[in-house]
Write a protein that holds these residues in place. Structure first.
Motif, PDB file in Angstrom:
ATOM      1  N   TYR A  98     -10.477   1.324  -1.151  1.00 29.15           N
ATOM      2  CA  TYR A  98     -10.020   0.171  -0.381  1.00 29.15           C
ATOM      3  C   TYR A  98     -11.099  -0.298   0.593  1.00 29.15           C
ATOM      4  O   TYR A  98     -11.333  -1.490   0.760  1.00 29.15           O
ATOM      5  CB  TYR A  98      -8.730   0.484   0.379  1.00 29.15           C
ATOM      6  N   HIS A 116       1.280   3.227 -11.084  1.00 29.29           N
ATOM      7  CA  HIS A 116       0.959   3.641  -9.721  1.00 29.29           C
ATOM      8  C   HIS A 116       1.728   4.903  -9.350  1.00 29.29           C
ATOM      9  O   HIS A 116       1.162   5.844  -8.773  1.00 29.29           O
ATOM     10  CB  HIS A 116       1.285   2.494  -8.761  1.00 29.29           C
ATOM     11  N   ASN A 136      -2.781   6.389  -1.096  1.00 31.63           N
ATOM     12  CA  ASN A 136      -3.428   5.205  -0.555  1.00 31.63           C
ATOM     13  C   ASN A 136      -4.236   5.450   0.709  1.00 31.63           C
ATOM     14  O   ASN A 136      -5.293   4.846   0.891  1.00 31.63           O
ATOM     15  CB  ASN A 136      -2.390   4.114  -0.287  1.00 31.63           C
ATOM     16  N   LYS A 186       0.779  -1.234   0.000  1.00 33.37           N
ATOM     17  CA  LYS A 186       0.000   0.000   0.000  1.00 33.37           C
ATOM     18  C   LYS A 186       0.814   1.289   0.000  1.00 33.37           C
ATOM     19  O   LYS A 186       0.317   2.317  -0.404  1.00 33.37           O
ATOM     20  CB  LYS A 186      -0.999  -0.003   1.146  1.00 33.37           C
ATOM     21  N   ASP A 187       2.067   1.239   0.440  1.00 37.41           N
ATOM     22  CA  ASP A 187       2.852   2.471   0.495  1.00 37.41           C
ATOM     23  C   ASP A 187       4.169   2.408  -0.275  1.00 37.41           C
ATOM     24  O   ASP A 187       4.927   3.353  -0.256  1.00 37.41           O
ATOM     25  CB  ASP A 187       3.133   2.859   1.944  1.00 37.41           C
ATOM     26  N   ASP A 237      -7.405   7.395  -2.078  1.00 44.50           N
ATOM     27  CA  ASP A 237      -8.049   6.149  -2.497  1.00 44.50           C
ATOM     28  C   ASP A 237      -8.588   5.315  -1.344  1.00 44.50           C
ATOM     29  O   ASP A 237      -9.033   4.191  -1.541  1.00 44.50           O
ATOM     30  CB  ASP A 237      -7.068   5.291  -3.307  1.00 44.50           C
ATOM     31  N   ARG A 238      -8.575   5.845  -0.151  1.00 44.89           N
ATOM     32  CA  ARG A 238      -9.014   5.068   1.010  1.00 44.89           C
ATOM     33  C   ARG A 238     -10.427   4.527   0.838  1.00 44.89           C
ATOM     34  O   ARG A 238     -10.700   3.373   1.162  1.00 44.89           O
ATOM     35  CB  ARG A 238      -8.932   5.905   2.274  1.00 44.89           C
TER      36      ARG A 238
END
Length: 76
Positions: free
Chosen positions: A38, A15, A30, A7-8, A34-35
């Motif tokens: 997810y 990406h 992320n 994720k990071d 985009d949380r």
């Protein structure tokens, strides 16, 4: 070429370009931008298992259609 993705950290060009185009770090992309995607995906994966049992199918389109119909019926 080795591709690393979590994720990071990512060395996927798409990406990195996505984060760069938005002027964000991968962590910001992320954890902030985009949380909701997810969260939605995590909820769907859990819900999908229950819907497969209830509707006796693993066809994703049918699951979505039947679930949406059930939700809409409750809202009306």
């Amino acid at each position: 070429m080795t591709v690393t993705f979590n994720k990071d950290r990512s060395d996927l060009p798409s990406h990195l370009a996505y984060a760069s185009a938005l002027g964000l770090s991968l962590q910001q992309l992320n954890h902030q931008f985009d949380r909701d995607l997810y969260e939605k995906n995590t909820i769907w994966l859990k819900l999908k298992l229950e819907l497969e049992k209830k509707y006796q199918t693993d066809d994703n389109n049918e699951l979505v259609d039947r679930y949406e119909a059930e939700v809409n019926a409750q809202l009306d």
